[in-house]
Motif scaffolding. Structure first.
Motif, PDB file in Angstrom:
ATOM      1  N   ALA A  23       0.927  -1.324  -0.049  1.00 22.65           N
ATOM      2  CA  ALA A  23      -0.154   0.055   0.113  1.00 22.65           C
ATOM      3  C   ALA A  23       0.718   1.169   0.128  1.00 22.65           C
ATOM      4  O   ALA A  23       0.683   2.325  -0.687  1.00 22.65           O
ATOM      5  CB  ALA A  23      -0.963  -0.155   1.400  1.00 22.65           C
ATOM      6  N   HIS A  26       2.366   2.206  -3.399  1.00 22.02           N
ATOM      7  CA  HIS A  26       1.710   2.494  -4.398  1.00 22.02           C
ATOM      8  C   HIS A  26       0.647   3.732  -3.887  1.00 22.02           C
ATOM      9  O   HIS A  26      -0.363   4.019  -4.560  1.00 22.02           O
ATOM     10  CB  HIS A  26       0.395   1.418  -4.682  1.00 22.02           C
ATOM     11  CG  HIS A  26       1.513   0.308  -5.506  1.00 22.02           C
ATOM     12  ND1 HIS A  26       2.091  -0.650  -4.918  1.00 22.02           N
ATOM     13  CD2 HIS A  26       1.875   0.290  -6.685  1.00 22.02           C
ATOM     14  CE1 HIS A  26       2.901  -1.424  -5.708  1.00 22.02           C
ATOM     15  NE2 HIS A  26       2.659  -0.607  -7.056  1.00 22.02           N
ATOM     16  N   THR A  28      -1.442   4.161  -1.696  1.00 27.65           N
ATOM     17  CA  THR A  28      -2.892   3.997  -1.373  1.00 27.65           C
ATOM     18  C   THR A  28      -3.096   3.613  -0.005  1.00 27.65           C
ATOM     19  O   THR A  28      -2.099   3.185   0.840  1.00 27.65           O
ATOM     20  CB  THR A  28      -3.378   3.111  -2.336  1.00 27.65           C
ATOM     21  OG1 THR A  28      -4.706   3.002  -2.263  1.00 27.65           O
ATOM     22  CG2 THR A  28      -2.752   1.369  -1.999  1.00 27.65           C
ATOM     23  N   SER A  29      -4.221   3.663   0.434  1.00 21.13           N
ATOM     24  CA  SER A  29      -4.494   3.018   1.949  1.00 21.13           C
ATOM     25  C   SER A  29      -4.618   1.600   1.916  1.00 21.13           C
ATOM     26  O   SER A  29      -4.812   0.998   0.965  1.00 21.13           O
ATOM     27  CB  SER A  29      -5.782   3.574   2.445  1.00 21.13           C
ATOM     28  OG  SER A  29      -6.973   2.975   1.527  1.00 21.13           O
ATOM     29  N   TYR A  32      -8.106   0.224   1.164  1.00 25.66           N
ATOM     30  CA  TYR A  32      -8.453   0.151  -0.423  1.00 25.66           C
ATOM     31  C   TYR A  32      -7.517  -0.737  -1.000  1.00 25.66           C
ATOM     32  O   TYR A  32      -8.204  -1.565  -1.808  1.00 25.66           O
ATOM     33  CB  TYR A  32      -7.823   1.594  -0.953  1.00 25.66           C
ATOM     34  CG  TYR A  32      -8.229   1.677  -2.519  1.00 25.66           C
ATOM     35  CD1 TYR A  32      -9.723   1.698  -2.946  1.00 25.66           C
ATOM     36  CD2 TYR A  32      -7.219   1.862  -3.497  1.00 25.66           C
ATOM     37  CE1 TYR A  32      -9.982   1.884  -3.991  1.00 25.66           C
ATOM     38  CE2 TYR A  32      -7.675   1.800  -4.920  1.00 25.66           C
ATOM     39  CZ  TYR A  32      -8.823   1.640  -5.116  1.00 25.66           C
ATOM     40  OH  TYR A  32      -9.410   1.790  -6.446  1.00 25.66           O
TER      41      TYR A  32
END
Length: 111
Positions: A23, A26, A28-29, A32
């Motif tokens: 994560a 990238h 992102t969370s 997610y």
């Protein structure tokens, strides 16, 4: 997802490859990332990583060119830090112990 899959494949040998590191890499969370994997793959990120590692080990164990390489070395190269955990996971995934799989593969390849 293609970028995430490629990242995981490129980092399979790192024992610290986790959903958190994926994560973060990238931007992102974690939530997610888990949602993406559940929707696209039908299972968790960790499960997907483990299955990729096991498949890579299975290929290595079947490769006659790697017959002299110890099983625990193959497992460690693919991110398994514990030989016992690897053996247990391999048996659960493929229904046989890594040593037995290697022996059967050698027989098939004529070694």
């Amino acid at each position: 997802m293609a970028q995430i899959h490629a990242f995981v494949q490129d980092h399979l040998g790192k024992a610290d490859l986790t959903p958190d590191t994926i994560a973060a890499a990238h931007h992102t969370s974690l939530r997610y990332l888990h949602k993406l994997f559940q929707q696209e793959e039908g299972h968790t990120v960790a499960c997907w990583i483990r299955s990729r590692r096991l498949e890579a080990c299975r290929r290595d164990l079947a490769d006659p060119r790697l017959a002299a390489r110890p099983i625990h070395t193959i497992a460690a190269r693919r991110g398994f830090s514990s030989p016992a955990h690897f053996s247990q996971a391999f048996r659960a995934a493929y229904g046989t112990a890594p040593r037995e799989f290697r022996r059967q593969s050698a027989t098939v390849h004529g070694d």
